[in-house]
Scaffold this active site. Structure first.
Site, PDB file in Angstrom:
ATOM      1  N   GLU A  80       0.827  -1.209   0.000  1.00 53.06           N
ATOM      2  CA  GLU A  80       0.000   0.000   0.000  1.00 53.06           C
ATOM      3  C   GLU A  80       0.863   1.260   0.000  1.00 53.06           C
ATOM      4  OE1 GLU A  80      -3.144   0.046  -0.421  1.00 53.06           O
ATOM      5  OE2 GLU A  80      -3.605  -2.074  -0.100  1.00 53.06           O
ATOM      6  N   ARG A  90     -17.798  -0.973   5.758  1.00 50.02           N
ATOM      7  CA  ARG A  90     -18.877  -1.618   4.988  1.00 50.02           C
ATOM      8  C   ARG A  90     -19.521  -2.727   5.810  1.00 50.02           C
ATOM      9  NH1 ARG A  90     -18.366  -6.130   2.201  1.00 50.02           N
ATOM     10  NH2 ARG A  90     -16.094  -6.085   2.353  1.00 50.02           N
ATOM     11  N   CYS A 143      -7.625  -2.325   8.250  1.00 50.09           N
ATOM     12  CA  CYS A 143      -6.273  -2.291   7.661  1.00 50.09           C
ATOM     13  C   CYS A 143      -5.778  -0.857   7.540  1.00 50.09           C
ATOM     14  CB  CYS A 143      -6.277  -2.954   6.282  1.00 50.09           C
ATOM     15  SG  CYS A 143      -6.618  -4.721   6.326  1.00 50.09           S
ATOM     16  N   HIS A 165      -1.281  -5.965   1.355  1.00 51.83           N
ATOM     17  CA  HIS A 165      -2.505  -6.749   1.256  1.00 51.83           C
ATOM     18  C   HIS A 165      -2.227  -8.020   0.445  1.00 51.83           C
ATOM     19  CE1 HIS A 165      -5.428  -3.486   2.529  1.00 51.83           C
ATOM     20  NE2 HIS A 165      -5.869  -4.578   3.129  1.00 51.83           N
TER      21      HIS A 165
END
Length: 193
Positions: A80, A90, A143, A165
């Site tokens: 990342e 979510r 994360c 990831h």
């Protein structure tokens, strides 16, 4: 003297029985390249995950902190580039928290760049024969929460921070990679730090 790297993986979340991040981190060797590794499983819980990393970092005093998480649906291993100051879940975390449109740290900068060599990590993973790409978003779930908190805490210090990831494990979902491939990819990423 060997350098120290604290590497973390998450516990299972969202109904999964395993989390590839911890499954693979836990099986890494104790030394990779010039780094002695300290492996830590962290909870998929807003705030608590970063707290666990910070507590362990205070004891271990790492040169690098590399957190690993699951990004179901991604085909490649993705270091990342950016963490953003937002919590927007979510799904609920493992304690039922589901923040919407909230800051990770109120009043702190909008975003931070990872302080590990993201492009070099991608190159090293690809050189090991594993698909890899730079990702420009760690999402808005736990994360990103961990990455942002750590980058904020260690901004301007000698401790470098990054996040990788990984896809699902073979048989867990699609697309996926084998456990062996993910372990190889993580080892390559560490060596590039």
């Amino acid at each position: 003297m060997a350098k120290r790297l604290l590497i973390t993986g998450f516990d299972p979340f969202g109904g999964d029985s395993v989390n590839p991040s911890w499954e693979c981190v836990s099986k890494l060797p104790d030394t990779v390249g010039e780094y002695v590794l300290c492996k830590l499983q962290i909870p998929t819980v807003f705030g608590k995950a970063a707290e666990a990393v910070l507590t362990r970092a205070e004891e271990f005093r790492p040169d690098v902190i590399l957190c690993v998480g699951l990004a179901g649906g991604r085909e490649a291993v993705t270091p990342e580039r950016i963490a953003v100051n937002i919590r927007d879940a979510r799904i609920p975390d493992n304690r039922g928290n589901q923040p919407r449109d909230a800051f990770v740290i109120p009043g702190a900068p909008a975003a931070y760049f990872a302080t590990v060599p993201v492009a070099d990590m991608v190159k090293a993973i690809r050189s090991a024969g594993i698909p890899a790409a730079v990702a420009n978003t760690a999402g808005t779930f736990v994360c990103n929460d961990v990455l942002y908190t750590l980058l904020h805490r260690f901004a301007g210090t000698g401790t470098r921070v990054g996040f990788v990831h990984v896809p699902y494990l073979t048989g867990q979902g699609t697309p996926s990679l084998s456990e062996e491939a993910i372990i190889t990819a993580l080892s390559a990423a560490i060596s590039a730090c």
